[in-house]
Design an enzyme around this catalytic site. Structure first.
Site, PDB file in Angstrom:
ATOM      1  N   HIS A  28       0.849  -1.184   0.000  1.00 14.58           N
ATOM      2  CA  HIS A  28       0.000   0.000   0.000  1.00 14.58           C
ATOM      3  C   HIS A  28       0.887   1.237   0.000  1.00 14.58           C
ATOM      4  O   HIS A  28       2.084   1.166   0.256  1.00 14.58           O
ATOM      5  CB  HIS A  28      -0.802   0.088   1.305  1.00 14.58           C
ATOM      6  CG  HIS A  28      -1.623  -1.097   1.648  1.00 14.58           C
ATOM      7  ND1 HIS A  28      -2.973  -1.128   1.463  1.00 14.58           N
ATOM      8  CD2 HIS A  28      -1.292  -2.297   2.211  1.00 14.58           C
ATOM      9  CE1 HIS A  28      -3.460  -2.288   1.896  1.00 14.58           C
ATOM     10  NE2 HIS A  28      -2.460  -3.013   2.351  1.00 14.58           N
ATOM     11  N   GLU A  39       2.801  -0.819   4.314  1.00 24.01           N
ATOM     12  CA  GLU A  39       2.492   0.530   3.842  1.00 24.01           C
ATOM     13  C   GLU A  39       3.793   1.266   3.552  1.00 24.01           C
ATOM     14  O   GLU A  39       4.703   1.292   4.377  1.00 24.01           O
ATOM     15  CB  GLU A  39       1.731   1.317   4.922  1.00 24.01           C
ATOM     16  CG  GLU A  39       0.372   0.774   5.275  1.00 24.01           C
ATOM     17  CD  GLU A  39      -0.749   1.310   4.366  1.00 24.01           C
ATOM     18  OE1 GLU A  39      -0.448   2.048   3.392  1.00 24.01           O
ATOM     19  OE2 GLU A  39      -1.916   0.981   4.646  1.00 24.01           O
TER      20      GLU A  39
HETATM   21 ZN   LIG Z   1      -4.037   0.393   0.533  1.00 22.68          ZN
END
Ligand SMILES: [Zn+2]
Length: 174
Positions: free
Chosen positions: A32, A114
């Site tokens: 992400h 992330e």
């Molecule tokens: Zn995401």
């Protein structure tokens, strides 16, 4: 870099309350990107969001995050600093409604990473470096996990990690 007790040795571990027990092993890694506010780097807002401590009044766009409980296993900042929020043997809450090869709820069988960024920005060299090391470590410790983007498991809702993310720079087959 190594994994000890399901924690990355060179990450700072900050325990998020947003996790659940695993009922099946992690089989994929989901990438992400995030920044709060979008495109604003180097602050603690993402950490605070994952700890349910984000001050929603500190930016007009944060109100949409009210009552949102999310987390990821790892957050790789643009400086290369890594924060771990959930041990790898627990489920982190990052994918939402998702589907991988006909299997729903991808959080249950994934590890979420992330990258500090946006879907419009290039990522830093050090982020690719750390990411490659992490993937290598995870595969060694657990299994040969495939690496996919959030957009791959939630294509109608999500675009991250974005078109500027260079998959060729991962030393792995996607
Ligand atoms: Zn995401």
């Amino acid at each position: 870099m190594e994994i000890v007790n399901h924690l990355l040795s060179n990450a700072i571990f900050v325990k998020s309350p947003n996790f659940s027990d695993r009922t099946m092993p992690a089989e994929i890694i989901i990438l992400h990107c995030i920044s709060l506010p979008e495109g604003d780097y180097g602050n603690n807002n993402v950490r605070d969001l994952f700890l349910n401590r984000l001050n929603l009044n500190s930016h007009e766009t944060f109100m949409s995050l009210k009552n949102v409980s999310v987390s990821s296993h790892l957050f790789i900042k643009r400086t290369g600093e890594i924060i771990q929020f959930v041990p790898f043997d627990k489920v982190a809450w990052h994918a939402g409604v998702s589907d991988y090869r006909g299997r729903n709820d991808c959080n249950e069988f994934s590890i979420g990473i992330e990258l500090e960024g946006t879907i419009k920005d290039y990522f830093e060299d050090i982020q690719y470096e750390k990411l490659n090391e992490i993937i290598c470590c995870l595969r060694k410790e657990y299994r040969q996990m495939e690496v996919v983007g959030h957009k791959d498991v939630a294509p109608s809702r999500k675009l991250d990690p974005g078109e500027k993310f260079d998959w060729e720079r991962l030393n792995v087959v996607k």
